[in-house]
Design an enzyme around this catalytic site. Structure first.
Site, PDB file in Angstrom:
ATOM      1  CG  HIS A 160       7.176   5.145   1.401  1.00 37.37           C
ATOM      2  ND1 HIS A 160       6.789   6.278   2.038  1.00 37.37           N
ATOM      3  CD2 HIS A 160       6.305   4.194   1.811  1.00 37.37           C
ATOM      4  CE1 HIS A 160       5.729   6.040   2.802  1.00 37.37           C
ATOM      5  NE2 HIS A 160       5.418   4.783   2.690  1.00 37.37           N
ATOM      6  CG  HIS A 210       6.724   1.763   5.257  1.00 34.68           C
ATOM      7  ND1 HIS A 210       6.889   0.442   5.617  1.00 34.68           N
ATOM      8  CD2 HIS A 210       5.404   1.910   4.988  1.00 34.68           C
ATOM      9  CE1 HIS A 210       5.715  -0.180   5.572  1.00 34.68           C
ATOM     10  NE2 HIS A 210       4.793   0.699   5.197  1.00 34.68           N
ATOM     11  CD  GLU A 331      -2.486   3.060   6.268  1.00 31.91           C
ATOM     12  OE1 GLU A 331      -1.249   2.944   6.196  1.00 31.91           O
ATOM     13  OE2 GLU A 331      -3.252   2.852   5.305  1.00 31.91           O
ATOM     14  CB  CYS A 349      -0.042  -4.771   4.671  1.00 31.80           C
ATOM     15  SG  CYS A 349      -0.172  -4.549   2.896  1.00 31.80           S
ATOM     16  CB  CYS A 422       0.431  -1.869   0.451  1.00 33.43           C
ATOM     17  SG  CYS A 422      -0.918  -1.200   1.443  1.00 33.43           S
TER      18      CYS A 422
HETATM   19 ZN   LIG Z   1      -1.643  -2.845   2.839  1.00 34.22          ZN
END
Ligand SMILES: [Zn+2]
Length: 667
Positions: A160, A210, A331, A349, A422
């Site tokens: 990241h 990401h 996710e 998000c 996030c």
């Molecule tokens: Zn999120």
């Protein structure tokens, strides 16, 4: 003499550069910034105020308590200590700065301004001399945090580092625009210069694990004007699917989820991707970056590729709420039509990413269908992510609850914060930017995209126009627009007629209404009926406008019943309720303690009713449903009619855990 010659050369170069600047490629439609739009309505103003007065201070407190701000101070040698938290925790501070900056822009606050300066000083201290900024490494380079690799960028598919950089740039641009102060912008530029010196076609090959830096580099390019940032954004997109090196973690290791190129959309070059796969937030940010690069380079192959992905998402992978990413597992997007309700993920998000992406698709094309998706996700899948009080959040936004499955990062209801936080920070920066989605312009055409009570000053090519919207939307479909041009003159006002008002809940065939509404949209100009000259989903009104002219729009808001297309197995035999842009749900305590047992007849009358004191003021839907009780073997023991009440989906989970359903059994 020499001086005069030099002067003329400078004048000629400046004129050339000015011309060059004018011919720079960009979105054909331009957004009207949120700073030009003063919201004054009962729906959005309280949300923006709650975000400013509750959410932003609350997230700051959480960032302080969890060491997220201290991590910068430690990395910068300003305090002793050890790095705390996940490797991407810097981004929670960056997103907070972005939200706080947006808030400052419309609401000056010297105390917040000063506090921001203090946090930014810590961030600047944490930056290494060559521009590198990643506190998870800098706090203790000899003992790197799990997942970041022994050296810079060697495990970027997991670390990241570039994701963090992206949020830094977005925060820096926002802070600079809010305050005119360059402190954070200079940090961002120094970091971007380093990244640009390291990565590129003739340099180190790689791309972010990401995505996020792509769209952020475009923002930095707009502010700093250096084309290398745009080129770097393009490079990172182009590089996906090429020279893919994934660190292979052993099975059972928490990072083994990244052993898979599909998870990070690197399984194919972007131009060959035609199905949205992998981690949904990464995908949505990447699609947003692709739209940006298409617009700013004028290279339409990025648009063609992202349009194909849009068709896939909107036709096969989107929840009725506009949410995306069906699986808790990594996710991720599910397969086509895999849209489970109870276990649906639909991360907050990812919904925000959908809004970013769809707005850019609209700015590229002028097509209202993208705004239909954007409106759907904002009013449902995004604002569900924050409680009405502004300090409890959803990470996942499922369309059903059995009152038992702990869908919200191991919790059953809304949570104050998360280890991976996030979503709260994302909400805090998105809410203040909502007024920036209301209008757009193209030459001398003004686009009314969303219906929000506000006054705005908008620069058209020919002149500035003051515009005012008065409405109780989304509770009522009547919108009054008053136009105040500086001088009388001809221009167009294009008013979006939402898909839902044209019997079309979504652009594709994933969802449809089972009833056809006979009620027609009515448009009047200065009190006289006007024809709906439809162009790309907008009613185009071109005329000689003068001060005080009015547009009256009435979008009928009957209760609608939506069904999903047959391939969506989880919605088979079920119906969902909508009114205007809002998706509704039934919650346990309004319906005798259970809702998964309810059967709603297609002809059951449902009456909208405004309840001022319920959930901060909502329109509920009232009627009758059948409650079914079953025997142990599943056979029906009893059916009885009872009162039924549905609330807007975004408002659920404020009154304790229990059953909730968007999709109800249909009869
Ligand atoms: Zn999120």
């Amino acid at each position: 003499m020499k001086k005069i010659a030099r002067f003329f050369i400078i004048v000629i170069i400046s004129a050339f550069l000015a011309l060059e600047a004018q011919t720079k490629k960009d979105y054909p439609l331009q957004p009207v910034p949120f700073t030009r739009v003063a919201v004054a309505d009962a729906f959005w103003l309280p949300r923006i105020e709650t975000n400013r007065t509750v959410t932003i201070p609350f997230i700051l407190k959480k960032n302080e308590e969890t060491g997220r701000i201290d991590n910068f101070a430690i990395a910068g040698g300003l305090m002793q200590g050890k790095y705390r938290g996940e490797r991407y925790n810097d981004t929670d501070v960056y997103k907070w700065i972005e939200g706080a900056s947006y808030s400052l822009q419309v609401h000056p606050d010297p105390e917040l301004d000063k506090y921001l300066d203090g946090v930014i000083a810590k961030i600047a201290a944490a930056q290494e001399p060559d521009g590198y900024l990643f506190t998870a490494r800098t706090t203790d380079p000899a003992h790197p945090q799990p997942g970041i690799g022994p050296e810079r960028w060697v495990e970027e598919n997991v670390s990241h580092e570039l994701y963090n950089a992206g949020h830094l740039y977005e925060a820096a641009v926002a802070h600079f625009q809010a305050t005119g102060k360059r402190a954070l912008l200079d940090v961002a530029i120094k970091n971007a210069d380093l990244v640009a010196s390291v990565f590129g076609p003739d340099k180190r090959h790689g791309f972010p694990g990401h995505q996020e830096i792509e769209l952020a580099l475009v923002k930095l390019y707009r502010v700093a004007g250096n084309e290398k940032y745009l080129n770097l954004a393009k490079y990172f997109l182009d590089q996906r699917g090429h020279d893919v090196k994934l660190t292979q973690y052993p099975p059972g290791n928490r990072f083994a989820i990244y052993n898979d190129a599909e998870q990070i959309q690197a399984h194919k070059p972007i131009f060959e991707q035609d199905e949205a796969v992998g981690h949904a937030v990464r995908a949505a940010y990447m699609f947003t970056g692709m739209a940006d690069v298409a617009a700013l380079t004028g290279d339409l192959k990025y648009f063609d590729a992202v349009q194909r992905l849009w068709e896939n998402v909107v036709n096969k992978k989107m929840y009725l709420t506009g949410g995306i990413g069906a699986r808790h597992d990594r996710e991720r997007f599910g397969t086509n039509y895999e849209l489970p309700n109870l276990t649906g993920y639909a991360e907050t998000c990812a919904s925000i990413g959908m809004a970013f992406w769809n707005y850019r698709m609209f700015l590229l094309t002028g097509e209202a269908k993208y705004l239909d998706v954007m409106e759907r996700v904002i009013y449902n899948g995004v604002i569900s992510g924050v409680s009405l009080e502004g300090q409890a959040f959803f990470y996942a936004n499922p369309l059903e609850s059995d009152g038992k499955f702990k869908f919200n990062e191991g919790q059953l209801g809304r949570a104050p914060y998360f280890g991976t936080a996030c979503c709260p920070g994302n909400i805090s920066r998105f809410i203040p930017s909502v007024p920036g989605y209301v209008y757009a312009v193209k030459d001398d055409a003004l686009y009314v995209n969303l219906f929000v009570g506000n006054t705005a000053r908008i620069a058209l090519k020919s002149q500035a126009v003051n515009i005012k919207q008065e409405t109780r939307y989304p509770w009522d479909g009547a919108v009054k627009i008053t136009v105040e041009p500086e001088k009388a003159g001809e221009f167009s006002i294009n008013v979006r007629i939402p898909g839902w008002a044209q019997n079309r809940p979504v652009p594709g065939d994933l969802y449809k209404y089972i009833d056809r509404s006979a009620e027609k949209t009515v448009l009047k100009v200065n009190g006289s009926p006007a024809a709906l000259n439809m162009d790309k989903g907008f009613a185009r009104i071109r005329r000689n406008w003068k001060k005080g002219d009015t547009i009256d729009l009435v979008l009928p808001m009957p209760v609608r019943r939506a069904v999903a297309q047959a391939m969506v197995k989880d919605d088979t035999g079920k119906v969902a309720l909508e009114r205007g842009p809002l998706v509704y749900c039934a919650e346990w305590l309004d319906n005798g303690g259970e809702v998964l047992n309810l059967v709603l007849a297609d002809d059951a009358q449902l009456k909208p009713e405004f309840q001022a004191d319920m959930l901060k003021g909502i329109v509920v839907l009232k009627g009758k449903a059948l409650a079914v009780t079953k025997n142990a073997d599943g056979s029906i023991a009893d059916k009885k009619e009872q009162d039924f009440l549905a609330i807007p989906y975004y408002a659920w989970a404020h009154r304790g855990p229990g059953e909730m359903a968007v999709w109800l059994i249909r009869n």
